[in-house]
Design an enzyme around this catalytic site. Structure first.
Site, short mmCIF file in Angstrom:
data_model
loop_
_atom_site.label_atom_id
_atom_site.label_comp_id
_atom_site.label_asym_id
_atom_site.label_seq_id
_atom_site.Cartn_x
_atom_site.Cartn_y
_atom_site.Cartn_z
N TYR A 43 -20.09 6.42 -3.92
CA TYR A 43 -19.89 6.15 -2.32
C TYR A 43 -20.44 7.17 -1.63
O TYR A 43 -21.07 6.89 -0.59
CB TYR A 43 -18.32 5.94 -2.30
CG TYR A 43 -17.93 5.52 -0.92
CD1 TYR A 43 -17.92 4.40 -0.26
CD2 TYR A 43 -17.64 6.43 0.04
CE1 TYR A 43 -17.69 4.08 0.95
CE2 TYR A 43 -16.95 6.18 1.28
CZ TYR A 43 -17.20 4.95 1.94
OH TYR A 43 -16.84 4.70 3.04
N GLU A 123 12.53 -8.72 -20.26
CA GLU A 123 12.69 -8.29 -18.87
C GLU A 123 11.33 -9.29 -18.01
O GLU A 123 10.42 -9.37 -18.78
CB GLU A 123 12.08 -7.03 -18.42
CG GLU A 123 13.34 -5.99 -19.01
CD GLU A 123 12.55 -4.63 -18.96
OE1 GLU A 123 11.25 -4.48 -18.79
OE2 GLU A 123 13.28 -3.74 -19.01
N LYS A 125 8.08 -9.61 -16.34
CA LYS A 125 6.93 -8.90 -15.94
C LYS A 125 6.67 -9.05 -14.77
O LYS A 125 6.02 -9.96 -14.17
CB LYS A 125 5.67 -9.58 -16.96
CG LYS A 125 4.48 -8.43 -16.87
CD LYS A 125 3.59 -8.93 -18.07
CE LYS A 125 2.43 -7.68 -18.23
NZ LYS A 125 1.79 -7.59 -17.05
N LYS A 322 3.10 -13.95 -21.61
CA LYS A 322 2.49 -14.35 -20.34
C LYS A 322 2.76 -16.03 -20.15
O LYS A 322 3.06 -16.79 -20.96
CB LYS A 322 1.02 -14.10 -20.26
CG LYS A 322 0.87 -12.73 -20.40
CD LYS A 322 0.54 -12.05 -19.00
CE LYS A 322 -0.65 -11.59 -19.15
NZ LYS A 322 -1.39 -10.98 -17.91
N CYS A 419 -11.95 -29.50 17.31
CA CYS A 419 -12.39 -29.54 18.59
C CYS A 419 -13.91 -29.56 18.85
O CYS A 419 -14.31 -29.47 20.02
CB CYS A 419 -11.62 -28.44 19.40
SG CYS A 419 -12.52 -26.57 18.78
#
Ligand code: IVH
Length: 692
Positions: A43, A123, A125, A322, A419
């Site tokens: 960059y 738990e 994700k 997943k 319009c």
């Protein structure tokens, strides 16, 4: 890449155009999408090259040159943090068999006899970004993003603004503990943030995760503080003393220290239980305030976790289960265009209704014209659609692109279907927008709400409920109608027949409208709801033009393509190409000009305080700059000229009074000489603009 010194003018012009686009793209990826595709060094190199070419060819500096934009460089924005314990990722599973296989693998590895079962903590994700918070003697000393897992970014100042993160651990604290977890943004907060982004003229975030990442990586932590980020704790990195015992007990300790642990966490024992639990969480998914993309199953016993260890970059003791994207095939019946509150044209595929994972789907978003083009979606095509996390189904691909007799490619309309105003696409944006903001039925309610809002006309008694009610009753259509209403007994009588409008309320409304017949220019501009004109830009414009007639004239010139007006606006500090583009598009639409005029005719618009101009030999003169100045940057030189009363022009003409010439001046100097325009050295310019 050609050496800057070897470029001729044509090559330099092309190169500057390419660099402007590449840098703008990188800025968007970094700032809006939080998805940079360039390294900091790459960059920097682009910016340096742009600067070098501009220095050699000052006459070619583009109005949208990246060097006009400040604060865009992500260089060395955050310090680096090396994670003492790497932050790893998880293996994924999708099908039930893969979970059975995961459990079997764990059992094999641990040589578990058939009658022993292990506890798994399950738990949600969380779809956010992971963060590591280091506490020493109970105090938060450092917070870092995951980065590449080994090195992350130091975001301590920003994380301190997150309310779920204790800056000091409650209760008894160990000497060192790195708490890990997920920073995320709730869906309602995400929706609100995007509305604000739009109103402030910024691009919206694609999803809550990007919004969270973008908010956490703000250079100014005051901005992060205004973004409602949250944190779920679910792990640890370095720890002294080491964490032992059960993971579920560790979660309890996290709670005790003041963290939020996900309340949907459960313990399961068999593969069947794991599968059933994930399905149950899947059913609850849409109702949650935050986005999740699966369930993470972890062996509860930390000693077993240690025995199991890692393969590659993922633990053997955990798996991400997943949710499946549900897919189906169907046919595109038609492509229609919806016009949003801010005028964005969104294409929608009208589908042959089809059942996708228990839900009937008849429409899918096509996002924008690039999406349609990239996937080459046409009416009549058979398409694969999918429901993933989002409620809105997506089109994955066209299934039969080679079928005989396929219709023509879709052509995106360039007028608004509501319009008929022009629909334009600004440079660097994916979205095409209707420019008939003030007259377009799709946008009228939103625009009028903005008009009567606190920052603009601030009319009490008109809010989210009343504006649509008045539009419905035919009492409000264009901004001017508001002021006509207040003085028209017939319309007021009609208002009296509507629900909730008693005599007192109408009197109060009339009073608050009448109180705004005199309005400062900046509030007037803000009320028009032109893109990118939030409070700050409305004030900039008001100050730059001073009076309503001057502003109106300038805007009409701009819309007509007047280069001097463009140069004038471009020279105003902090006015960028996005704002200029939006103003041009707005005033190029005759309907909009008519609506602005009608509103202005009802009002007395008071002048804005203009920045103090210092009298000098340059007052009232037209000045042009060329070449590289020694002590002043180009922007500073222009600002200085204006502060001392000069008008800064773009190109040399017979109206030019002075040409200030720096090193390596190009064609302008020759032209000035031919026209007999007086030239000044930088030193002379500085002398003529000294004093206060
Ligand atoms: S445990 C050793 N638990 O998912 C890795 N990760 O795909 C331990 N994530 O980078 C990660 N919710 O950003 C864990 N309850 C949860 C999670 C979770 C979300 C994210 C995390 C991680 C990614 C791995």
């Amino acid at each position: 890449m050609t050496d800057v010194d070897a470029l001729d003018e044509a090559a330099a012009r092309a190169e500057l155009a390419r660099l402007a686009e590449a840098i703008a793209q990188a800025d968007r990826e970094y700032y809006q999408q939080d998805r940079p595709s360039l390294t900091d060094a790459q960059y920097d190199e682009l910016r340096r090259r742009n600067q070098a070419i501009e220095a050699r060819f000052p006459a070619l500096v583009r109005p949208d040159s990246p060097s006009h934009r400040v604060g865009a460089a992500p260089v060395a924005a955050f310090g680096k943090v090396v994670h003492r314990v790497p932050m790893l990722s998880l293996d994924n599973a999708m099908a039930p068999e893969e979970i059975h296989e995961f459990v079997a693998r764990v059992r094999r590895f641990l040589k578990r006899p058939d009658d022993v079962q292990d506890d798994y903590v399950c738990e949600p994700k969380i779809d956010g970004l992971s963060c590591s918070l280091r506490y020493e003697d109970g105090y938060l000393v450092r917070a870092a993003t995951r980065g590449d897992g080994t090195t992350g970014e130091d975001v301590t100042a920003n994380v301190r603004t997150i309310k779920d993160v204790p800056t000091r651990l409650h209760g008894e604290a160990p000497p060192v503990i790195e708490v890990r977890g997920e920073v995320y943004m709730e869906r309602p907060a995400f929706a609100r943030l995007n509305e604000e982004q739009e109103e402030a003229g910024q691009l919206p975030f694609a999803n809550p995760r990007n919004a969270a990442a973008g908010s956490l990586r703000q250079l100014d932590s005051k901005i992060t503080a205004r973004r409602p980020l949250r944190f779920f704790a679910y792990g640890w990195g370095e720890a002294d003393p080491p964490v032992t015992g059960r993971y579920s007990a560790f979660l309890e300790r996290l709670r005790g220290w003041g963290f939020v642990v996900n309340p949907l966490t459960r313990i399961c024992r068999t593969a069947d239980e794991l599968v059933a639990h994930q399905a149950e969480i899947g059913r609850q998914r849409q109702g949650l305030a935050y986005e999740i993309d699966g369930v993470v199953d972890k062996i509860d016993d930390i000693a077993l976790q240690e025995r199991l260890g890692f393969v590659g970059r993922a633990p053997r003791w955990a798996i991400a289960h997943k949710f499946k994207a549900e897919q189906a095939q169907t046919t595109v019946r038609e492509i229609t265009i919806q016009v949003g509150r801010t005028g964005a044209l969104t294409p929608v595929a009208e589908l042959e209704p089809v059942n996708v994972g228990g839900v009937t789907v008849a429409r899918a978003t096509l996002h924008n014209e690039d999406f349609i083009q990239a996937k080459d979606i046409r009416v009549g095509d058979r398409v694969l659609i999918q429901r993933a996390g989002d409620v809105i189904p997506q089109i994955v691909e066209v299934v039969d692109p080679d079928r005989p007799g396929r219709g023509p490619a879709y052509v995106f309309p360039d007028t608004c279907p509501i319009c008929a105003s022009h629909a334009v696409r600004l440079e660097g944006e994916a979205v095409r927008r209707c420019t008939g903001g003030l007259i377009c039925a799709a946008q009228v309610a939103g625009r009028l709400q903005l008009l009567v809002g606190r920052d603009a006309f601030d009319i009490e008694g008109l809010g989210k409920k009343q504006v649509p009610q008045l539009i419905e009753a035919g009492l409000l259509r264009a901004p001017a109608d508001l002021f006509v209403l207040a003085r028209d007994p017939e319309r007021l009588a009609k208002l009296g027949t509507l629900e909730g409008w008693g005599k007192r309320k109408i009197e109060n409304l009339v009073r608050s409208i009448e109180a705004r017949r005199t309005i400062p220019l900046d509030r007037f501009i803000l009320g028009l709801g032109i893109r990118f004109t939030g409070e700050v830009n409305a004030r900039l414009l008001a100050r730059a033009y001073g009076s309503y007639p001057a502003w109106r004239e300038g805007m009409l010139k701009l819309a007509a393509g007047d280069p001097d007006e463009l140069a004038h606006l471009d020279n105003v500090d902090r006015v960028g190409s996005a704002l200029i583009g939006a103003l041009t598009a707005f005033f190029a639409e005759p309907h909009n000009v008519a609506a602005v005029d009608a509103l202005a005719a009802e009002l007395t618009i008071t002048d804005a305080a203009r920045p103090r101009v210092i009298q000098s030999p340059l007052s009232g003169k037209v000045v042009i700059f060329t070449g590289t100045l020694e002590t002043l940057g180009r922007a500073e030189a222009k600002a200085r000229a204006e502060r001392f009363g000069a008008k800064v022009g773009a190109s040399v003409s017979k109206n030019t009074d002075y040409l200030v010439v720096g090193a390596d001046a190009g064609s302008k100097a020759a032209k000035a000489q031919a026209l007999g325009v007086q030239t000044l050295s930088e030193q002379q310019f500085l002398e003529m603009t000294s004093g206060t």
